[in-house]
Design a protein around this motif. Structure first.
Motif, PDB file in Angstrom:
ATOM      1  N   LEU A 146       0.833  -1.198   0.000  1.00 46.28           N
ATOM      2  CA  LEU A 146       0.000   0.000   0.000  1.00 46.28           C
ATOM      3  C   LEU A 146       0.873   1.254   0.000  1.00 46.28           C
ATOM      4  O   LEU A 146       1.930   1.277   0.648  1.00 46.28           O
ATOM      5  CB  LEU A 146      -0.888   0.011   1.252  1.00 46.28           C
ATOM      6  N   PRO A 202     -16.528  -4.366   8.471  1.00 39.65           N
ATOM      7  CA  PRO A 202     -17.340  -4.386   7.250  1.00 39.65           C
ATOM      8  C   PRO A 202     -16.612  -5.018   6.070  1.00 39.65           C
ATOM      9  O   PRO A 202     -15.381  -4.974   5.987  1.00 39.65           O
ATOM     10  CB  PRO A 202     -17.583  -2.897   6.972  1.00 39.65           C
ATOM     11  N   ARG A 203     -17.388  -5.602   5.189  1.00 35.09           N
ATOM     12  CA  ARG A 203     -16.877  -6.041   3.894  1.00 35.09           C
ATOM     13  C   ARG A 203     -17.206  -4.907   2.933  1.00 35.09           C
ATOM     14  O   ARG A 203     -18.311  -4.792   2.425  1.00 35.09           O
ATOM     15  CB  ARG A 203     -17.578  -7.341   3.483  1.00 35.09           C
ATOM     16  N   HIS A 208     -14.201   0.924   5.080  1.00 33.34           N
ATOM     17  CA  HIS A 208     -13.831   0.848   6.492  1.00 33.34           C
ATOM     18  C   HIS A 208     -13.077   2.108   6.861  1.00 33.34           C
ATOM     19  O   HIS A 208     -12.125   2.490   6.178  1.00 33.34           O
ATOM     20  CB  HIS A 208     -12.937  -0.386   6.712  1.00 33.34           C
ATOM     21  N   ARG A 228     -10.735   2.944   3.694  1.00 35.39           N
ATOM     22  CA  ARG A 228     -10.169   1.924   2.819  1.00 35.39           C
ATOM     23  C   ARG A 228     -11.243   0.900   2.475  1.00 35.39           C
ATOM     24  O   ARG A 228     -12.116   0.608   3.290  1.00 35.39           O
ATOM     25  CB  ARG A 228      -8.999   1.240   3.548  1.00 35.39           C
ATOM     26  N   THR A 233     -12.159  -2.812   2.106  1.00 34.65           N
ATOM     27  CA  THR A 233     -11.548  -4.021   2.657  1.00 34.65           C
ATOM     28  C   THR A 233     -11.564  -5.200   1.687  1.00 34.65           C
ATOM     29  O   THR A 233     -11.048  -6.256   2.017  1.00 34.65           O
ATOM     30  CB  THR A 233     -12.246  -4.457   3.972  1.00 34.65           C
ATOM     31  N   VAL A 234     -12.160  -5.015   0.504  1.00 31.04           N
ATOM     32  CA  VAL A 234     -12.107  -6.086  -0.495  1.00 31.04           C
ATOM     33  C   VAL A 234     -11.007  -5.802  -1.520  1.00 31.04           C
ATOM     34  O   VAL A 234     -10.168  -6.646  -1.810  1.00 31.04           O
ATOM     35  CB  VAL A 234     -13.465  -6.271  -1.196  1.00 31.04           C
ATOM     36  N   SER A 235     -10.986  -4.566  -2.056  1.00 35.41           N
ATOM     37  CA  SER A 235      -9.963  -4.216  -3.051  1.00 35.41           C
ATOM     38  C   SER A 235      -8.711  -3.656  -2.384  1.00 35.41           C
ATOM     39  O   SER A 235      -7.673  -3.550  -3.024  1.00 35.41           O
ATOM     40  CB  SER A 235     -10.519  -3.175  -4.026  1.00 35.41           C
ATOM     41  N   TYR A 236      -8.793  -3.289  -1.113  1.00 32.57           N
ATOM     42  CA  TYR A 236      -7.733  -2.643  -0.321  1.00 32.57           C
ATOM     43  C   TYR A 236      -7.419  -1.238  -0.823  1.00 32.57           C
ATOM     44  O   TYR A 236      -6.438  -0.630  -0.398  1.00 32.57           O
ATOM     45  CB  TYR A 236      -6.440  -3.490  -0.281  1.00 32.57           C
TER      46      TYR A 236
END
Lengths: 416, 107
Positions: free
Chosen positions: B2, B50-51, B54, B72, B74-77
């Protein structure tokens, strides 16, 4: 169910292995089941198997959004041990260990459980004190364990650098001879085959999109293949447990993190046990295929992406090379991430919920694989009776309100 | 890896300089004396997890050593924004679903 045997192998060899029976059916969903298990990983399939086998409840569906055993069951480092510090967790994991020891016979399926021993290294005086305390606690609970000094460690793992002038010298280890590894896919497939033979429906590519409730009680689950009814629903969805809880309208004390692992190119046998180190933080074993199976800690941030970051991989391999300089030029073949559901006390949640008839089995964090048969066994008993199995009773959600935590953080042999 | 924009340093830095510190905007019980066990349990242990979007705290551990907040996915970051402690996020789950045009990696 077609029994597997040496004779059967010979017989099928005569017909070029073209007539093997499928291991499980792929049935369409019924409108209603007695029990629905959400999540077709190892724990969910074990739950379904023991529900049918021990409790005679066979009108059961396992609802899985992908394919069986395709999540964390396929992504872990396959280590099985039971040397936990606190009584509650030691009993639970030892219960699983005893089931592991007879599992291949029980399922008529070779889960390749290999009791090659697990070693948890100590690198500081405090590590060694903690190890002594944990081994003593294990022995009082009837779990095998020994404290080894550096020379004994060297005898068992001659390729590890145990010299005193390392930055993190190996002072000794705890050693559980009954611990080892198992073939992760075979565990899921064996339980699925056994459950299917007893009448359980495996509903693959069936994603739960909602949980229907009425008057505080569960009625069933909404899926992409329509509504499926059940008065009892067990949710065993690891990293996605928080998402399922949100569908049912409550929160869990769980955070989902990526946990990465990697395997090397296959090599000739060099490591015939499992080496774990809490202090430099890595663990390694060698699979029957010959590749090194390597893992370490979670990524610090929460995530659902089934991948983590490169700094974590680098940290993992630093630890392995610190212990085994001989591995420094081994090439890594594959690397992947799974999503683990960590709890604040590093212990699972096997619990009733605010919704009647809805039960959760989650929060296994980084160490769920070793518990697969035990987790399924106690969760099946919990679902069948509608109240917690004695071994599962301490692992309620309520402990995060009452404060009665079972703090295995760092006490469990490896940091989480 | 990141790349994270530190709102204190006014620069993008690499992930290794930072430590994630969990969900942001968690208010400590205002009156500790009268808070129930449930209030304390919720404050200490229960998280949104959360999905999707966040809001979380990060710590610039080997930089300015200050805390700040990050929005951010939390799936794709993907990092959508970073902002100082005390400020409110510009990108939220509601605003994101409401309008198709995200602000991208805003400051």
């Amino acid at each position: 169910m077609q029994q597997y045997s040496g004779f059967g192998l010979l017989k099928h060899g005569l017909s070029h292995h073209e007539n093997w029976q499928r291991m499980w059916r792929n049935p369409p969903p019924k409108r209603e089941y007695d029990v629905i298990i959400v999540g077709g990983g190892g724990h969910g399939l074990a739950t379904a198997y023991y529900l049918a086998k021990v409790h005679g409840i066979t009108n059961v569906a396992v609802v899985e959004k992908g394919w069986l055993g395709g999540g964390n069951t396929a992504r872990n480092t396959t280590i099985v041990r039971s040397n936990y510090l606190w009584d509650e967790s030691a009993w639970l994991y030892e219960h699983a260990m005893k089931l592991w020891e007879g599992l291949s016979q029980e399922l008529n399926y070779n889960v390749m459980f290999s009791q090659r021993g697990v070693m948890n290294l100590g690198h500081t005086l405090q590590d060694m004190r903690d190890i002594q305390r944990r081994v003593n606690a294990n022995r009082l609970n009837g779990i095998d364990g020994e404290v080894l000094d550096a020379r004994q460690v060297k005898d068992i793992v001659p390729h590890m650098d145990c010299s005193a002038n390392r930055r993190f010298p190996v002072l000794g280890a705890s050693w559980q001879p009954r611990a080892g590894v198992a073939r992760h896919d075979a565990v899921a497939w064996g339980f699925a085959r056994g459950a299917d033979a007893l009448g359980v429906d495996m509903l693959q590519q069936t994603e739960v999109t909602g949980i229907r409730t009425s008057g505080g009680k569960v009625l069933g689950v909404e899926t992409n293949r329509g509504f499926i009814g059940a008065k009892t629903v067990g949710v065993v969805t690891a990293g996605n447990s928080g998402v399922l809880a949100k569908m049912a309208g409550f929160k869990l004390p769980v955070e989902s993190h990526p946990l990465q692992a990697l395997v090397s190119e296959p090599m000739k046998p060099i490591l015939d046990t499992v080496v774990m180190s809490n202090h430099v933080h890595g663990y390694v074993s060698q699979s029957d295929k010959g590749d090194l199976v390597i893992g370490a800690g979670i990524d610090g941030y929460t995530g659902y992406g089934q991948r983590g970051s490169y700094p974590t991989i680098e940290h993992t391999l630093q630890a392995i090379v610190e212990l085994f300089p001989i591995f420094s030029r081994v090439r890594m073949n594959r690397q992947w991430g799974g999503i683990v559901d960590t709890t604040p006390d590093a212990c699972p949640i096997i619990s009733a919920t605010p919704v009647g008839g809805l039960f959760f089995n989650c929060g296994w964090g980084t160490g769920g694989f070793k518990a697969t048969p035990g987790s399924g066994h106690v969760f099946a008993a919990t679902l069948a009776a509608g109240k917690a199995h004695p071994l599962a009773a301490p692992f309620t959600i309520d402990r995060f309100i009452s404060g009665k935590l079972i703090d295995e953080h760092g006490a469990a042999g490896v940091a989480h | 890896m990141l790349h994270i924009y530190c709102p204190h340093c006014d620069e993008y830095r690499e992930e290794e300089e930072f430590r994630p510190k969990g969900e942001a905007h968690i208010a400590r019980p205002a009156e500790p004396e009268s808070a129930s066990d449930e209030d304390w349990g919720n404050y200490l242990f229960f998280r949104k997890n959360p999905r999707g979007l966040h809001h979380e705290q990060w710590f610039h551990a080997v930089g300015c050593r200050k805390f700040f907040n990050v929005t951010r996915d939390t799936v794709s970051y993907e990092i959508l924004e970073t902002y100082k402690v005390g400020q409110q996020p510009a990108v939220t789950a509601e605003s994101r679903n409401g309008q198709a045009s995200d602000k991208g990696a805003a400051k």
